[in-house]
Design a protein around this motif. Structure first.
Motif, PDB file in Angstrom:
ATOM      1  N   LEU A   1      12.688  41.117 -34.735  1.00  0.00           N
ATOM      2  CA  LEU A   1      12.870  41.352 -33.291  1.00  0.00           C
ATOM      3  C   LEU A   1      13.869  40.368 -32.687  1.00  0.00           C
ATOM      4  CD1 LEU A   1       9.175  41.606 -32.316  1.00  0.00           C
ATOM      5  CD2 LEU A   1      10.573  43.402 -33.110  1.00  0.00           C
TER       6      LEU A   1
ATOM      7  N   SER B   1      12.807  38.957 -34.979  1.00  0.00           N
ATOM      8  CA  SER B   1      13.950  38.061 -34.850  1.00  0.00           C
ATOM      9  C   SER B   1      14.739  38.301 -33.566  1.00  0.00           C
ATOM     10  CB  SER B   1      14.877  38.225 -36.063  1.00  0.00           C
ATOM     11  OG  SER B   1      15.377  39.542 -36.131  1.00  0.00           O
ATOM     12  N   ARG B   2      14.434  39.367 -32.842  1.00  0.00           N
ATOM     13  CA  ARG B   2      15.139  39.677 -31.586  1.00  0.00           C
ATOM     14  C   ARG B   2      14.150  39.736 -30.438  1.00  0.00           C
ATOM     15  NH1 ARG B   2      18.105  44.987 -32.143  1.00  0.00           N
ATOM     16  NH2 ARG B   2      18.408  44.555 -29.944  1.00  0.00           N
ATOM     17  N   GLY B   3      14.292  38.835 -29.502  1.00  0.00           N
ATOM     18  CA  GLY B   3      13.387  38.737 -28.359  1.00  0.00           C
ATOM     19  C   GLY B   3      13.372  39.958 -27.469  1.00  0.00           C
ATOM     20  N   ASP B   4      14.503  40.666 -27.348  1.00  0.00           N
ATOM     21  CA  ASP B   4      14.539  41.832 -26.464  1.00  0.00           C
ATOM     22  C   ASP B   4      13.650  42.960 -26.970  1.00  0.00           C
ATOM     23  OD1 ASP B   4      16.512  42.006 -28.570  1.00  0.00           O
ATOM     24  OD2 ASP B   4      17.332  43.781 -27.581  1.00  0.00           O
ATOM     25  N   LEU B   5      13.251  42.904 -28.237  1.00  0.00           N
ATOM     26  CA  LEU B   5      12.389  43.951 -28.776  1.00  0.00           C
ATOM     27  C   LEU B   5      10.908  43.629 -28.621  1.00  0.00           C
ATOM     28  CD1 LEU B   5      14.293  44.822 -32.057  1.00  0.00           C
ATOM     29  CD2 LEU B   5      14.362  46.007 -29.867  1.00  0.00           C
ATOM     30  N   VAL B   6      10.585  42.451 -28.118  1.00  0.00           N
ATOM     31  CA  VAL B   6       9.181  42.055 -27.991  1.00  0.00           C
ATOM     32  C   VAL B   6       8.772  41.852 -26.537  1.00  0.00           C
ATOM     33  CG1 VAL B   6       9.061  41.062 -30.285  1.00  0.00           C
ATOM     34  CG2 VAL B   6       9.699  39.612 -28.378  1.00  0.00           C
ATOM     35  N   SER B   7       9.500  42.427 -25.624  1.00  0.00           N
ATOM     36  CA  SER B   7       9.220  42.263 -24.202  1.00  0.00           C
ATOM     37  C   SER B   7       7.882  42.874 -23.816  1.00  0.00           C
ATOM     38  CB  SER B   7      10.330  42.927 -23.371  1.00  0.00           C
ATOM     39  OG  SER B   7       9.948  43.002 -22.026  1.00  0.00           O
ATOM     40  N   PRO B   8       6.994  42.090 -23.166  1.00  0.00           N
ATOM     41  CA  PRO B   8       5.719  42.652 -22.714  1.00  0.00           C
ATOM     42  C   PRO B   8       5.890  43.750 -21.670  1.00  0.00           C
ATOM     43  CG  PRO B   8       5.712  40.247 -22.564  1.00  0.00           C
ATOM     44  CD  PRO B   8       7.110  40.665 -22.902  1.00  0.00           C
ATOM     45  N   ALA B   9       7.058  43.800 -21.020  1.00  0.00           N
ATOM     46  CA  ALA B   9       7.309  44.806 -19.988  1.00  0.00           C
ATOM     47  C   ALA B   9       7.675  46.172 -20.573  1.00  0.00           C
ATOM     48  CB  ALA B   9       8.434  44.328 -19.071  1.00  0.00           C
ATOM     49  N   ASP B  10       7.929  46.240 -21.862  1.00  0.00           N
ATOM     50  CA  ASP B  10       8.309  47.500 -22.498  1.00  0.00           C
ATOM     51  C   ASP B  10       7.123  48.462 -22.472  1.00  0.00           C
ATOM     52  OD1 ASP B  10       9.161  49.596 -24.075  1.00  0.00           O
ATOM     53  OD2 ASP B  10       9.769  48.348 -25.759  1.00  0.00           O
TER      54      ASP B  10
ATOM     55  N   HIS C   1      11.939  31.359 -37.302  1.00  0.00           N
ATOM     56  CA  HIS C   1      12.292  31.302 -35.874  1.00  0.00           C
ATOM     57  C   HIS C   1      12.099  32.649 -35.184  1.00  0.00           C
ATOM     58  CE1 HIS C   1      13.966  27.393 -36.832  1.00  0.00           C
ATOM     59  NE2 HIS C   1      14.649  27.965 -37.809  1.00  0.00           N
ATOM     60  N   LEU C   2      10.879  33.192 -35.291  1.00  0.00           N
ATOM     61  CA  LEU C   2      10.574  34.513 -34.752  1.00  0.00           C
ATOM     62  C   LEU C   2       9.920  34.413 -33.385  1.00  0.00           C
ATOM     63  CD1 LEU C   2       9.056  35.933 -38.040  1.00  0.00           C
ATOM     64  CD2 LEU C   2      11.379  36.267 -37.189  1.00  0.00           C
ATOM     65  N   GLN C   3       9.923  35.530 -32.670  1.00  0.00           N
ATOM     66  CA  GLN C   3       9.260  35.626 -31.383  1.00  0.00           C
ATOM     67  C   GLN C   3       8.126  36.634 -31.503  1.00  0.00           C
ATOM     68  OE1 GLN C   3      11.937  35.869 -28.018  1.00  0.00           O
ATOM     69  NE2 GLN C   3      13.610  35.119 -29.304  1.00  0.00           N
ATOM     70  N   GLU C   4       6.941  36.230 -31.046  1.00  0.00           N
ATOM     71  CA  GLU C   4       5.768  37.115 -31.156  1.00  0.00           C
ATOM     72  C   GLU C   4       5.858  38.237 -30.134  1.00  0.00           C
ATOM     73  OE1 GLU C   4       2.630  36.797 -33.144  1.00  0.00           O
ATOM     74  OE2 GLU C   4       2.215  34.666 -33.004  1.00  0.00           O
ATOM     75  N   ALA C   5       5.253  39.359 -30.499  1.00  0.00           N
ATOM     76  CA  ALA C   5       5.260  40.553 -29.662  1.00  0.00           C
ATOM     77  C   ALA C   5       3.833  40.975 -29.362  1.00  0.00           C
ATOM     78  CB  ALA C   5       5.976  41.688 -30.388  1.00  0.00           C
ATOM     79  N   PRO C   6       3.628  41.713 -28.247  1.00  0.00           N
ATOM     80  CA  PRO C   6       2.300  42.277 -27.995  1.00  0.00           C
ATOM     81  C   PRO C   6       1.950  43.279 -29.090  1.00  0.00           C
ATOM     82  CG  PRO C   6       3.743  42.551 -26.081  1.00  0.00           C
ATOM     83  CD  PRO C   6       4.587  42.053 -27.212  1.00  0.00           C
TER      84      PRO C   6
ATOM     85  N   TYR D   1       0.703  33.515 -41.888  1.00  0.00           N
ATOM     86  CA  TYR D   1       1.599  34.325 -41.061  1.00  0.00           C
ATOM     87  C   TYR D   1       2.354  33.440 -40.060  1.00  0.00           C
ATOM     88  CZ  TYR D   1       2.965  37.350 -37.211  1.00  0.00           C
ATOM     89  OH  TYR D   1       3.660  37.959 -36.211  1.00  0.00           O
ATOM     90  N   LEU D   2       1.618  32.558 -39.358  1.00  0.00           N
ATOM     91  CA  LEU D   2       2.243  31.687 -38.355  1.00  0.00           C
ATOM     92  C   LEU D   2       3.253  30.743 -38.998  1.00  0.00           C
ATOM     93  CD1 LEU D   2      -0.806  30.968 -36.033  1.00  0.00           C
ATOM     94  CD2 LEU D   2       1.149  32.486 -35.584  1.00  0.00           C
ATOM     95  N   GLY D   3       3.040  30.379 -40.256  1.00  0.00           N
ATOM     96  CA  GLY D   3       4.023  29.578 -40.984  1.00  0.00           C
ATOM     97  C   GLY D   3       5.351  30.311 -41.116  1.00  0.00           C
ATOM     98  N   TYR D   4       5.292  31.619 -41.394  1.00  0.00           N
ATOM     99  CA  TYR D   4       6.523  32.415 -41.475  1.00  0.00           C
ATOM    100  C   TYR D   4       7.175  32.553 -40.098  1.00  0.00           C
ATOM    101  CZ  TYR D   4       5.192  33.711 -46.220  1.00  0.00           C
ATOM    102  OH  TYR D   4       4.855  33.678 -47.550  1.00  0.00           O
ATOM    103  N   VAL D   5       6.379  32.718 -39.056  1.00  0.00           N
ATOM    104  CA  VAL D   5       6.911  32.837 -37.693  1.00  0.00           C
ATOM    105  C   VAL D   5       7.729  31.588 -37.359  1.00  0.00           C
ATOM    106  CG1 VAL D   5       6.276  32.905 -35.241  1.00  0.00           C
ATOM    107  CG2 VAL D   5       5.128  34.419 -36.875  1.00  0.00           C
TER     108      VAL D   5
END
Length: 182
Positions: free
Chosen positions: A15, A50-59, A165-170, A157-161
């Motif tokens: 993401l 890896s892309r923050g725009d794909l994990v937006s809570p507003a989506d 350098h990942l961004q978590e998504a809803p 899992y959090l180790g991989y995040v």
């Protein structure tokens, strides 16, 4: 269509580009992986990209992996469901085995995807999906057979995040029953 592409984005169940994009070769794979043992219903517990725009809570679009099946020739099929903007639907996405165990490849209109079964005890599963179209998007998913988060798997899992350098998504799980249009 936009809905088909959105369904495929879930599978990456991948993401802005945060930090250096790691190469696919840096992603581990489960030793001795047996695809038939991951068949069945799965719940998505965590999702990062890896892309923050794909994990937006507003989506408003809600995507979820429902189940995994295996097919002829070693193919793996993911059943995805989505809800949003008055739409509900499902899609099967099939990936084909590569010459490397635990690694699969598929294509969609405008690009391709690589799937790696990173780690599993067949009750918990860490999945990595990399979409390649105009750029590369990585999606990491923590799946489990039940809604309970196992601290050991969550920690892994959090180790991989952190490492990638990942961004978590809803996270949303859809049972697959789409209501009648109103």
């Amino acid at each position: 269509t936009a809905m088909d592409r959105a369904a495929l984005l879930l599978l990456v169940l991948g993401l802005g580009r945060a930090g250096a994009q790691k190469t696919l070769e840096e992603v581990p794979v489960q030793p001795g992986f047996e695809a038939q043992k991951v068949e069945g219903r799965w719940l998505t517990l965590r999702l990062a990209a890896s892309r923050g725009d794909l994990v937006s809570p507003a989506d408003p679009l809600r995507l979820s992996l429902h189940s995994i099946r295996t097919g002829a020739g070693g193919d793996v099929e993911f059943l995805l469901f989505w809800r949003g903007a008055g739409v509900c639907g499902g899609e099967n996405v099939t990936v084909h085995p590569t010459k490397l165990q635990g690694q699969y490849r598929g294509s969609f209109e405008g690009g391709s995807m690589h799937v790696r079964f990173v780690s599993t005890d067949y009750s918990n599963l860490i999945l990595h999906v990399r979409f390649e179209d105009e750029g590369a998007t990585s999606l990491w998913v923590l799946l489990a057979r039940s809604e309970l988060e196992d601290p050991q798997w969550l920690g892994q899992y959090l180790g991989y995040v952190e490492k990638f350098h990942l961004q978590e998504a809803p996270v949303f799980n859809v049972d697959g029953q789409c209501p009648s249009p109103q």
